[in-house]
Design an enzyme around this catalytic site. Structure first.
Site, mmCIF file in Angstrom:
data_model
loop_
_atom_site.group_PDB
_atom_site.id
_atom_site.type_symbol
_atom_site.label_atom_id
_atom_site.label_comp_id
_atom_site.label_asym_id
_atom_site.label_seq_id
_atom_site.Cartn_x
_atom_site.Cartn_y
_atom_site.Cartn_z
ATOM 1 N N HIS A 290 1.255 -1.418 0.245
ATOM 2 C CA HIS A 290 0.262 0.194 0.463
ATOM 3 C C HIS A 290 1.560 1.176 -0.237
ATOM 4 C CE1 HIS A 290 0.877 -0.995 4.398
ATOM 5 N NE2 HIS A 290 0.954 -0.098 4.246
ATOM 6 N N CYS A 291 0.527 2.022 -0.671
ATOM 7 C CA CYS A 291 1.313 3.751 -0.520
ATOM 8 C C CYS A 291 0.332 4.805 -0.831
ATOM 9 C CB CYS A 291 2.564 3.332 -1.339
ATOM 10 S SG CYS A 291 2.243 4.026 -3.245
#
Lengths: 150, 118
Positions: A65-66
């Site tokens: 995720h980011c």
């Protein structure tokens, strides 16, 4: 908020045949159909996040995720890898199920953290790895999310 | 994409990651679920930001520092012809370029660097 509303059928790949973690991240980023440069930036950011600590949470599941400005809304993708990948997961076991979550830096409805939390909650259910292995198509995956009430 | 814009985007994303680790919810999730070492992660992110800063020209470096410290974001998206730093319409000629990200555009109204998401 229902998780299934964030997934589109074309961002679900149940037959990943990639050989490495990097290849898998690239493949899943590709499901968002961004331009080449944006894909590159996103991949780099996901790699940076992985370098801070693997997002492989154990039981064959990873949640890379980011946040990045290259997407203009929250995007999620799911990939299943039959043979399993070395993701340097917490339990050091191969990863078979990858949930990718990307969001812009600022969102009107601030869904990033709740979506990440819901996927984590879903992933912790005892029968989920087994159920994900048995899913036959993208619709089946979406039905599983619905059935689990996430 | 303009090389300085690419660096600016990367730096901003790293700043976001860095800042998020100060937020309760994100920090809790990262250190709990993902077992991340928060302090080590912060050090690594700051080192990378410093490294990337050296790739910027002096004026872009100064503008980036000023914007990120005063307004939290240095690069803002342009969506439907509107700058999301100030909500003022951008000149139509800018958006009409084949790829507006090939140039480093600065909003004439708010001074943010602009990015056109695909």
């Amino acid at each position: 908020m229902r998780l299934r509303d964030f997934f589109s059928v074309d961002a679900i790949d149940l037959d990943l045949s990639t050989e490495t973690k990097d290849e898998t991240l690239k493949k899943l980023v590709g499901l968002f159909h961004l331009d080449e440069k944006s894909e590159g930036i996103l991949f780099k950011m996901l790699k940076r996040r992985e370098n801070l600590g693997s997002t492989g949470i154990g039981r064959g599941i990873a949640i890379p995720h980011c946040r990045s400005l290259v997407v203009n809304r929250l995007r999620v993708a799911f990939g299943r890898h039959g043979a399993g990948l070395d993701f340097k997961a917490i339990d050091e076991k191969p990863v078979h199920y990858v949930f990718l979550i990307v969001a812009p830096p600022l969102e009107v409805s601030n869904q990033y953290l709740p979506v990440l939390g819901k996927i984590a909650q879903f992933s912790k259910e005892a029968d989920v790895p087994e159920r994900l292995a048995a899913v036959e198509n993208a619709e089946g995956f979406l039905q599983l999310l619905e059935e689990k009430g996430v | 994409m303009h090389d300085q814009l690419e660096t600016l985007l990367e730096m901003q994303d790293l700043h976001m990651q860095r800042r998020a680790l100060d937020e309760g919810g994100v920090r809790e999730l990262e250190t709990g679920l993902f077992e991340m070492g928060a302090e080590q992660a912060i050090d690594a992110l700051e080192a990378k930001i410093t490294e990337l800063e050296l790739r910027l020209g002096k004026s872009n470096q100064e503008r980036f520092r000023h914007l990120i410290s005063t307004r939290q974001r240095a690069v803002v998206p342009v969506l439907a012809g509107v700058c999301y730093g100030c909500f003022v319409a951008v000149p139509t000629s800018w958006a009409a370029d084949a790829d507006p990200n090939d140039k480093l555009n600065v909003c004439q109204s708010c001074g943010h660097f602009q990015y056109y998401p695909s």
